[in-house]
Design a protein around this motif. Structure first.
Motif, PDB file in Angstrom:
ATOM      1  N   GLN A 124       0.831  -1.204   0.000  1.00  0.00           N
ATOM      2  CA  GLN A 124       0.000   0.000   0.000  1.00  0.00           C
ATOM      3  C   GLN A 124       0.865   1.253   0.000  1.00  0.00           C
ATOM      4  O   GLN A 124       0.598   2.202  -0.745  1.00  0.00           O
ATOM      5  CB  GLN A 124      -0.932  -0.011   1.215  1.00  0.00           C
ATOM      6  N   HIS A 127      -6.700  -3.294  -0.615  1.00  0.00           N
ATOM      7  CA  HIS A 127      -7.755  -3.011   0.362  1.00  0.00           C
ATOM      8  C   HIS A 127      -8.747  -4.170   0.440  1.00  0.00           C
ATOM      9  O   HIS A 127      -9.183  -4.547   1.534  1.00  0.00           O
ATOM     10  CB  HIS A 127      -8.493  -1.718   0.009  1.00  0.00           C
ATOM     11  N   GLU A 171       0.876   4.008  -3.021  1.00  0.00           N
ATOM     12  CA  GLU A 171       0.578   5.422  -2.763  1.00  0.00           C
ATOM     13  C   GLU A 171       1.675   6.317  -3.331  1.00  0.00           C
ATOM     14  O   GLU A 171       1.388   7.370  -3.919  1.00  0.00           O
ATOM     15  CB  GLU A 171       0.384   5.658  -1.266  1.00  0.00           C
ATOM     16  N   ALA A 193     -14.245   2.470  -3.464  1.00  0.00           N
ATOM     17  CA  ALA A 193     -13.980   3.835  -3.939  1.00  0.00           C
ATOM     18  C   ALA A 193     -12.829   3.853  -4.951  1.00  0.00           C
ATOM     19  O   ALA A 193     -12.902   4.546  -5.976  1.00  0.00           O
ATOM     20  CB  ALA A 193     -13.673   4.747  -2.758  1.00  0.00           C
ATOM     21  N   LEU A 194     -11.783   3.085  -4.681  1.00  0.00           N
ATOM     22  CA  LEU A 194     -10.649   3.044  -5.607  1.00  0.00           C
ATOM     23  C   LEU A 194     -10.999   2.317  -6.902  1.00  0.00           C
ATOM     24  O   LEU A 194     -10.584   2.744  -7.989  1.00  0.00           O
ATOM     25  CB  LEU A 194      -9.437   2.387  -4.932  1.00  0.00           C
ATOM     26  N   ARG A 200     -11.067  -4.231   3.612  1.00  0.00           N
ATOM     27  CA  ARG A 200     -11.393  -2.811   3.734  1.00  0.00           C
ATOM     28  C   ARG A 200     -12.247  -2.462   2.519  1.00  0.00           C
ATOM     29  O   ARG A 200     -11.797  -1.831   1.570  1.00  0.00           O
ATOM     30  CB  ARG A 200     -10.105  -1.999   3.815  1.00  0.00           C
ATOM     31  N   TYR A 201     -13.479  -2.907   2.557  1.00  0.00           N
ATOM     32  CA  TYR A 201     -14.341  -2.928   1.383  1.00  0.00           C
ATOM     33  C   TYR A 201     -14.732  -1.535   0.888  1.00  0.00           C
ATOM     34  O   TYR A 201     -14.787  -1.313  -0.329  1.00  0.00           O
ATOM     35  CB  TYR A 201     -15.581  -3.778   1.661  1.00  0.00           C
ATOM     36  N   GLU A 202     -15.013  -0.622   1.777  1.00  0.00           N
ATOM     37  CA  GLU A 202     -15.421   0.717   1.338  1.00  0.00           C
ATOM     38  C   GLU A 202     -14.286   1.417   0.599  1.00  0.00           C
ATOM     39  O   GLU A 202     -14.508   2.039  -0.444  1.00  0.00           O
ATOM     40  CB  GLU A 202     -15.899   1.551   2.530  1.00  0.00           C
ATOM     41  N   GLU A 203     -13.075   1.331   1.165  1.00  0.00           N
ATOM     42  CA  GLU A 203     -11.924   1.946   0.508  1.00  0.00           C
ATOM     43  C   GLU A 203     -11.655   1.284  -0.840  1.00  0.00           C
ATOM     44  O   GLU A 203     -11.340   1.953  -1.816  1.00  0.00           O
ATOM     45  CB  GLU A 203     -10.687   1.858   1.409  1.00  0.00           C
ATOM     46  N   ALA A 204     -11.777  -0.038  -0.874  1.00  0.00           N
ATOM     47  CA  ALA A 204     -11.574  -0.771  -2.130  1.00  0.00           C
ATOM     48  C   ALA A 204     -12.586  -0.333  -3.178  1.00  0.00           C
ATOM     49  O   ALA A 204     -12.225  -0.062  -4.336  1.00  0.00           O
ATOM     50  CB  ALA A 204     -11.673  -2.277  -1.885  1.00  0.00           C
ATOM     51  N   ALA A 228      -6.752  -0.876  -4.798  1.00  0.00           N
ATOM     52  CA  ALA A 228      -8.072  -1.378  -4.410  1.00  0.00           C
ATOM     53  C   ALA A 228      -8.011  -2.861  -4.079  1.00  0.00           C
ATOM     54  O   ALA A 228      -8.640  -3.322  -3.120  1.00  0.00           O
ATOM     55  CB  ALA A 228      -9.077  -1.113  -5.531  1.00  0.00           C
TER      56      ALA A 228
END
Length: 182
Positions: free
Chosen positions: A129, A161, A133, A172-173, A166-170, A158
């Motif tokens: 990660q 994630h 980034e 979104a990406l 980390r499903y929400e972050e995934a 994603a």
């Protein structure tokens, strides 16, 4: 067929010049790429190593030719899932690229991206990660966030994630990567 032609070119370079010429190294490098594509990894690594020795003799170890050859060698190791061997070779390539063109370059981003992929394959998600980034930051600077390269990196971030649940972050990406691709 391509390998036969490259072998002939190599013989000509050796006859007309000498084995320690950049043209000879370029031919060895290209032959290694062909072997790698054909999944003949042992031969690919041997040819890359030969090319690296010649590039080093002709241009010095701190040349982009050496960095690119090291990067390709690491990719061959990665394809064979030899991750512990691939990472230090990528790191060597990165050091040389950084000295030649600076860390904020697409050349360095490419190597950092591959290193992130290796860490991801080893389930070292935090390190993957962190590297992804950094790659996104470099890509934003060099080619823009709306580039295909950046979309690919966002997609890989994603996936990390997702693997960490980390499903929400995934999501979104994934969405951002998809919007860029459209």
């Amino acid at each position: 067929e391509a390998l036969r032609v490259y072998a002939e070119a190599l013989q000509i370079y050796e006859a007309c010049l000498e084995r320690q010429s950049a043209g000879c190294a370029d031919t060895l490098y290209t032959m290694a790429m062909v072997h790698s594509e054909q999944e003949r990894y042992k031969e690919a690594l041997r040819l890359y190593a030969d090319a690296l020795l010649i590039y080093n003799a002709c241009m010095g170890l701190k040349s982009m030719e050496c960095a690119t050859t090291l990067h390709q060698m690491a990719m061959v190791l990665e394809k064979q899932q030899q991750y512990e061997r691939a990472l230090p070779v990528y790191a060597d390539a990165l050091r040389i690229k950084e000295a030649c063109v600076g860390r904020q370059s697409t050349d360095c981003a490419s190597t950092l991206h591959q290193m992130a992929i290796v860490h991801q394959a080893q389930q070292r998600y935090e390190e993957a990660q962190r590297l992804y980034e950094e790659v996104v930051q470099i890509e934003e600077l060099c080619v823009g966030r709306q580039s295909v390269d950046c979309a690919k990196t966002l997609y890989n971030m994603a996936r990390v994630h997702l693997l960490q649940q980390r499903y929400e972050e995934a999501a979104a990406l994934f969405e951002e990567a998809l919007q860029i691709q459209e």
